[in-house]
Design a protein around this motif. Sequence first.
Motif, short mmCIF file in Angstrom:
data_model
loop_
_atom_site.label_atom_id
_atom_site.label_comp_id
_atom_site.label_asym_id
_atom_site.label_seq_id
_atom_site.Cartn_x
_atom_site.Cartn_y
_atom_site.Cartn_z
N TRP A 1 -8.90 -2.77 3.57
CA TRP A 1 -8.69 -3.23 2.20
C TRP A 1 -9.36 -4.57 1.91
O TRP A 1 -9.66 -4.87 0.76
CB TRP A 1 -7.20 -3.32 1.87
N ASP A 2 -9.63 -5.39 2.92
CA ASP A 2 -10.29 -6.67 2.65
C ASP A 2 -11.77 -6.49 2.33
O ASP A 2 -12.31 -7.17 1.46
CB ASP A 2 -10.12 -7.62 3.84
N THR A 3 -12.44 -5.62 3.06
CA THR A 3 -13.87 -5.39 2.84
C THR A 3 -14.13 -4.17 1.96
O THR A 3 -15.28 -3.90 1.62
CB THR A 3 -14.59 -5.20 4.18
N ARG A 4 -13.08 -3.43 1.63
CA ARG A 4 -13.19 -2.23 0.80
C ARG A 4 -14.20 -1.24 1.37
O ARG A 4 -15.13 -0.79 0.71
CB ARG A 4 -13.54 -2.61 -0.64
N TRP B 1 0.84 -1.21 0.00
CA TRP B 1 0.00 0.00 0.00
C TRP B 1 0.87 1.26 0.00
O TRP B 1 0.66 2.17 -0.80
CB TRP B 1 -0.90 -0.05 1.23
N GLU B 2 1.84 1.28 0.90
CA GLU B 2 2.74 2.44 0.98
C GLU B 2 3.56 2.58 -0.31
O GLU B 2 3.71 3.70 -0.83
CB GLU B 2 3.67 2.27 2.17
N GLU B 3 4.05 1.47 -0.83
CA GLU B 3 4.88 1.53 -2.04
C GLU B 3 4.07 1.99 -3.25
O GLU B 3 4.55 2.80 -4.05
CB GLU B 3 5.51 0.16 -2.30
N ILE C 1 -6.10 12.16 8.87
CA ILE C 1 -5.20 11.06 9.24
C ILE C 1 -5.87 9.75 8.86
O ILE C 1 -7.03 9.51 9.19
CB ILE C 1 -4.90 11.09 10.75
N VAL C 2 -5.13 8.91 8.14
CA VAL C 2 -5.69 7.66 7.63
C VAL C 2 -4.83 6.49 8.10
O VAL C 2 -3.60 6.56 8.08
CB VAL C 2 -5.77 7.65 6.09
N ASP C 3 -5.49 5.41 8.50
CA ASP C 3 -4.78 4.20 8.88
C ASP C 3 -5.39 3.02 8.13
O ASP C 3 -6.62 2.93 8.00
CB ASP C 3 -4.89 3.96 10.39
N GLY C 4 -4.54 2.13 7.62
CA GLY C 4 -5.01 0.97 6.87
C GLY C 4 -5.11 -0.26 7.74
O GLY C 4 -4.24 -0.52 8.58
N ALA D 1 -4.11 -3.76 -1.66
CA ALA D 1 -3.23 -2.61 -1.51
C ALA D 1 -3.50 -1.57 -2.60
O ALA D 1 -3.49 -0.36 -2.34
CB ALA D 1 -1.78 -3.05 -1.54
N SER D 2 -3.74 -2.02 -3.82
CA SER D 2 -4.00 -1.11 -4.94
C SER D 2 -5.29 -0.33 -4.72
O SER D 2 -5.35 0.88 -4.96
CB SER D 2 -4.08 -1.89 -6.25
N TRP D 3 -6.32 -1.04 -4.25
CA TRP D 3 -7.60 -0.37 -3.98
C TRP D 3 -7.41 0.70 -2.90
O TRP D 3 -7.88 1.83 -3.04
CB TRP D 3 -8.64 -1.38 -3.51
N ALA D 4 -6.70 0.34 -1.82
CA ALA D 4 -6.51 1.28 -0.72
C ALA D 4 -5.68 2.49 -1.16
O ALA D 4 -5.95 3.62 -0.74
CB ALA D 4 -5.83 0.57 0.45
#
Length: 330
Positions: A153-156, A44-46, A113-116, A66-69
């Motif tokens: 990211w699993d449940t979008r 996700w970060e990359e 502020i966002v957290d994954g 990760a791409s979706w997030a």
Amino acid sequence: MSSERKHHPFGCSKWPDLKRCAGYEADGKSSPAAARGTRIHKYWEEIGNGRTEFPDDIEPDEYVGASWAAAIIKEMAGNHDAQWELWVESTSPEYFGYLDVLWEEDDGATVVIVDGKSGQSNPEQWIQLVGYAHAYMQKHPDCTLAICRLVYWDTRTVKEYHFTRLEVLNNVNELLTWIEGGERHVGVQCMRCSRWKSCDQIKGALFRGWMASQDGESISRTPEEMGELKHDLDLLENLRKKVGEEIRGMLESENDVPGYKLYSRKGSSKVDTAQAWEHTKGQLTAGDFLSCCKPDLKKLRAMHEMRTGEEFPEELVVAGAPIQVLKKSS
């Protein structure tokens, strides 16, 4: 996202578990689920920082999650400068750490502020972002509002919370007061706690579970009592698995555990589908062969999206019959 980064004993990632149990103390151990979440977080970060090439053997569901997030961050941030893995530090109370993503809104008084996350096992996850907001606001006195978002990211899905400067401070003070009080509770955090063996709350659940086992067929109780008993037994089932993992670790380290040993057994057989099709396609039709296969729908969806950039057509998915699942209500 480096595994070598320092972690503060009171780091914000521990706050959700501390909010459930004031006596929580992280055991520092990992798990397959945690390792998977760390990988997705890294991708996700990359991706957020512009990386486009990844190994061919990357797990499709991890990549597309990760791409979706990352796409969600780009959409939410718009033209703002999104800062990834930003170091924050608080002096009162003392703690430090890295938040996932942050940007400032144009008004100069609002920070986002966002957290994954992979899952939503702990409903108090929002308090982690409050910790980041508190540290940020100490260094930015003009910031009066924190918009905190949890990206799953699993449940979008995305959850959003708004906190004024005063609300941030009050939530931090309430957490500190709660921890000082020392009240302990059982829950999902117990599986990550180093103090579970000496915890009176867990001992209570063990005793109640034992008492229930002595009731035999006369386990008739009120609905409220049955709900409490189910909660205890779910905890004990998870503890049974935790103890089993510890025993396995001891045996793998060549420490004897009376009454237990490790042995190998034959694993389940698998078919090389590509070679099997080459061998049988003269005798079986494609329909015959595919009728013997059971696609992994999650992986198929992820692989289709990774290869095409589009979601798997839902008209190709036949919904199964509804089933009833017993689930703890909030």
